[in-house]
Motif scaffolding. Structure first.
Motif, PDB file in Angstrom:
ATOM      1  N   ASP A   9       0.834  -1.206   0.000  1.00 40.32           N
ATOM      2  CA  ASP A   9       0.000   0.000   0.000  1.00 40.32           C
ATOM      3  C   ASP A   9       0.865   1.251   0.000  1.00 40.32           C
ATOM      4  OD1 ASP A   9      -2.286  -1.567   0.118  1.00 40.32           O
ATOM      5  OD2 ASP A   9      -2.434  -1.444   2.300  1.00 40.32           O
ATOM      6  N   ALA A  10       0.510   2.193  -0.880  1.00 39.07           N
ATOM      7  CA  ALA A  10       1.213   3.472  -0.948  1.00 39.07           C
ATOM      8  C   ALA A  10       1.109   4.177   0.405  1.00 39.07           C
ATOM      9  CB  ALA A  10       0.618   4.338  -2.049  1.00 39.07           C
ATOM     10  N   GLY A  11       2.239   4.674   0.889  1.00 38.44           N
ATOM     11  CA  GLY A  11       2.267   5.396   2.153  1.00 38.44           C
ATOM     12  C   GLY A  11       2.291   4.519   3.389  1.00 38.44           C
ATOM     13  N   SER A  12       2.257   3.199   3.204  1.00 36.16           N
ATOM     14  CA  SER A  12       2.235   2.278   4.345  1.00 36.16           C
ATOM     15  C   SER A  12       3.616   2.161   4.980  1.00 36.16           C
ATOM     16  CB  SER A  12       1.767   0.889   3.908  1.00 36.16           C
ATOM     17  OG  SER A  12       2.732   0.298   3.058  1.00 36.16           O
ATOM     18  N   LEU A  13       3.644   1.610   6.192  1.00 34.06           N
ATOM     19  CA  LEU A  13       4.934   1.347   6.840  1.00 34.06           C
ATOM     20  C   LEU A  13       5.765   0.376   6.027  1.00 34.06           C
ATOM     21  CD1 LEU A  13       3.849   1.097  10.585  1.00 34.06           C
ATOM     22  CD2 LEU A  13       5.105   2.955   9.485  1.00 34.06           C
ATOM     23  N   ALA A  14       5.097  -0.583   5.384  1.00 38.87           N
ATOM     24  CA  ALA A  14       5.820  -1.544   4.539  1.00 38.87           C
ATOM     25  C   ALA A  14       6.525  -0.814   3.397  1.00 38.87           C
ATOM     26  CB  ALA A  14       4.872  -2.599   3.999  1.00 38.87           C
ATOM     27  N   GLU A  15       5.822   0.101   2.748  1.00 39.11           N
ATOM     28  CA  GLU A  15       6.441   0.860   1.655  1.00 39.11           C
ATOM     29  C   GLU A  15       7.601   1.704   2.181  1.00 39.11           C
ATOM     30  OE1 GLU A  15       4.909   3.467  -2.036  1.00 39.11           O
ATOM     31  OE2 GLU A  15       4.551   4.386  -0.069  1.00 39.11           O
ATOM     32  N   GLN A  16       7.396   2.335   3.319  1.00 40.10           N
ATOM     33  CA  GLN A  16       8.453   3.158   3.917  1.00 40.10           C
ATOM     34  C   GLN A  16       9.676   2.312   4.269  1.00 40.10           C
ATOM     35  OE1 GLN A  16       6.864   5.534   7.158  1.00 40.10           O
ATOM     36  NE2 GLN A  16       5.028   5.970   5.989  1.00 40.10           N
ATOM     37  N   ALA A  17       9.448   1.050   4.624  1.00 38.71           N
ATOM     38  CA  ALA A  17      10.551   0.151   4.972  1.00 38.71           C
ATOM     39  C   ALA A  17      11.232  -0.427   3.743  1.00 38.71           C
ATOM     40  CB  ALA A  17      10.032  -0.977   5.861  1.00 38.71           C
ATOM     41  N   GLY A  18      10.657  -0.199   2.549  1.00 41.53           N
ATOM     42  CA  GLY A  18      11.294  -0.654   1.315  1.00 41.53           C
ATOM     43  C   GLY A  18      10.715  -1.910   0.706  1.00 41.53           C
ATOM     44  N   PHE A  19       9.581  -2.400   1.234  1.00 41.68           N
ATOM     45  CA  PHE A  19       8.940  -3.577   0.637  1.00 41.68           C
ATOM     46  C   PHE A  19       8.533  -3.261  -0.791  1.00 41.68           C
ATOM     47  CE2 PHE A  19       8.820  -4.959   4.845  1.00 41.68           C
ATOM     48  CZ  PHE A  19       8.166  -6.169   5.011  1.00 41.68           C
ATOM     49  N   LYS A  20       8.702  -4.231  -1.676  1.00 43.51           N
ATOM     50  CA  LYS A  20       8.273  -4.124  -3.075  1.00 43.51           C
ATOM     51  C   LYS A  20       7.442  -5.349  -3.423  1.00 43.51           C
ATOM     52  CE  LYS A  20      11.043  -0.582  -4.080  1.00 43.51           C
ATOM     53  NZ  LYS A  20      10.565   0.715  -3.737  1.00 43.51           N
ATOM     54  N   VAL A  21       6.521  -5.188  -4.366  1.00 41.86           N
ATOM     55  CA  VAL A  21       5.752  -6.324  -4.858  1.00 41.86           C
ATOM     56  C   VAL A  21       6.724  -7.364  -5.402  1.00 41.86           C
ATOM     57  CG1 VAL A  21       4.109  -7.076  -6.622  1.00 41.86           C
ATOM     58  CG2 VAL A  21       3.704  -4.945  -5.372  1.00 41.86           C
ATOM     59  N   GLY A  22       6.534  -8.610  -5.015  1.00 46.97           N
ATOM     60  CA  GLY A  22       7.392  -9.687  -5.472  1.00 46.97           C
ATOM     61  C   GLY A  22       8.495 -10.068  -4.506  1.00 46.97           C
ATOM     62  N   ASP A  23       8.703  -9.278  -3.440  1.00 46.11           N
ATOM     63  CA  ASP A  23       9.701  -9.648  -2.436  1.00 46.11           C
ATOM     64  C   ASP A  23       9.261 -10.938  -1.749  1.00 46.11           C
ATOM     65  OD1 ASP A  23      11.131  -7.351  -2.982  1.00 46.11           O
ATOM     66  OD2 ASP A  23      10.492  -6.289  -1.175  1.00 46.11           O
ATOM     67  N   GLN A  24      10.185 -11.851  -1.542  1.00 48.12           N
ATOM     68  CA  GLN A  24       9.876 -13.108  -0.860  1.00 48.12           C
ATOM     69  C   GLN A  24      10.042 -12.913   0.639  1.00 48.12           C
ATOM     70  OE1 GLN A  24      12.193 -16.515  -2.033  1.00 48.12           O
ATOM     71  NE2 GLN A  24      11.211 -17.844  -0.551  1.00 48.12           N
ATOM     72  N   ILE A  25       9.024 -13.309   1.394  1.00 50.36           N
ATOM     73  CA  ILE A  25       9.076 -13.217   2.852  1.00 50.36           C
ATOM     74  C   ILE A  25       9.771 -14.475   3.362  1.00 50.36           C
ATOM     75  CG2 ILE A  25       7.735 -13.029   4.977  1.00 50.36           C
ATOM     76  CD1 ILE A  25       5.519 -11.696   3.201  1.00 50.36           C
ATOM     77  N   MET A  26      10.960 -14.295   3.915  1.00 50.66           N
ATOM     78  CA  MET A  26      11.773 -15.417   4.372  1.00 50.66           C
ATOM     79  C   MET A  26      11.543 -15.729   5.849  1.00 50.66           C
ATOM     80  SD  MET A  26      13.425 -16.190   1.623  1.00 50.66           S
ATOM     81  CE  MET A  26      14.692 -17.280   2.206  1.00 50.66           C
ATOM     82  N   GLU A  27      11.398 -14.668   6.667  1.00 49.09           N
ATOM     83  CA  GLU A  27      11.334 -14.849   8.113  1.00 49.09           C
ATOM     84  C   GLU A  27      10.616 -13.661   8.741  1.00 49.09           C
ATOM     85  OE1 GLU A  27      14.939 -14.311  11.023  1.00 49.09           O
ATOM     86  OE2 GLU A  27      14.981 -16.356  10.209  1.00 49.09           O
ATOM     87  N   VAL A  28       9.832 -13.933   9.772  1.00 46.97           N
ATOM     88  CA  VAL A  28       9.186 -12.875  10.555  1.00 46.97           C
ATOM     89  C   VAL A  28       9.418 -13.192  12.027  1.00 46.97           C
ATOM     90  CG1 VAL A  28       7.002 -11.752  11.170  1.00 46.97           C
ATOM     91  CG2 VAL A  28       7.420 -12.424   8.800  1.00 46.97           C
ATOM     92  N   ASN A  29       9.998 -12.242  12.744  1.00 49.06           N
ATOM     93  CA  ASN A  29      10.283 -12.398  14.179  1.00 49.06           C
ATOM     94  C   ASN A  29      10.975 -13.721  14.489  1.00 49.06           C
ATOM     95  OD1 ASN A  29       9.090  -9.946  14.458  1.00 49.06           O
ATOM     96  ND2 ASN A  29       7.367 -10.623  15.673  1.00 49.06           N
ATOM     97  N   GLY A  30      11.913 -14.087  13.640  1.00 49.36           N
ATOM     98  CA  GLY A  30      12.688 -15.299  13.879  1.00 49.36           C
ATOM     99  C   GLY A  30      12.023 -16.590  13.418  1.00 49.36           C
ATOM    100  N   LYS A  31      10.780 -16.518  12.943  1.00 48.42           N
ATOM    101  CA  LYS A  31      10.070 -17.718  12.464  1.00 48.42           C
ATOM    102  C   LYS A  31      10.288 -17.853  10.960  1.00 48.42           C
ATOM    103  CE  LYS A  31       5.532 -19.953  12.459  1.00 48.42           C
ATOM    104  NZ  LYS A  31       5.768 -21.090  13.337  1.00 48.42           N
ATOM    105  N   ASN A  32      10.817 -18.992  10.542  1.00 49.40           N
ATOM    106  CA  ASN A  32      11.070 -19.260   9.135  1.00 49.40           C
ATOM    107  C   ASN A  32       9.746 -19.399   8.391  1.00 49.40           C
ATOM    108  OD1 ASN A  32      11.525 -20.853   6.682  1.00 49.40           O
ATOM    109  ND2 ASN A  32      13.620 -21.013   7.424  1.00 49.40           N
ATOM    110  N   PHE A  33       9.589 -18.649   7.297  1.00 48.51           N
ATOM    111  CA  PHE A  33       8.351 -18.649   6.521  1.00 48.51           C
ATOM    112  C   PHE A  33       8.454 -19.473   5.234  1.00 48.51           C
ATOM    113  CE2 PHE A  33       5.097 -15.226   7.622  1.00 48.51           C
ATOM    114  CZ  PHE A  33       5.312 -15.358   8.984  1.00 48.51           C
TER     115      PHE A  33
END
Length: 64
Positions: A9-33
């Protein structure tokens, strides 16, 4: 199952953090995804107060 960001989403925290469409989510809070089902991943993220994400980023080549 590999999980990728579908939209950012435009203006979201994700966008501000540099997330792009197509990025692979590897891990969240130490949990392997890498082998989670979509619902399990979403439920885990929603259950967290704060999140730290590790992404695998693919850059497309630019012609100048």
């Amino acid at each position: 199952m590999l999980l990728f960001s579908f939209s950012v989403d435009a203006g979201s925290l994700a966008e501000q953090a540099g997330f792009k469409v197509g990025d692979q989510i590897m891990e969240v809070n130490g949990k392997n995804f890498e082998n989670l089902q979509h619902k399990e991943a979403v439920d885990f993220i929603k259950s967290q107060k704060h999140i730290m994400v590790t992404l695998k980023v693919t850059y497309s080549s630019l012609s100048l």
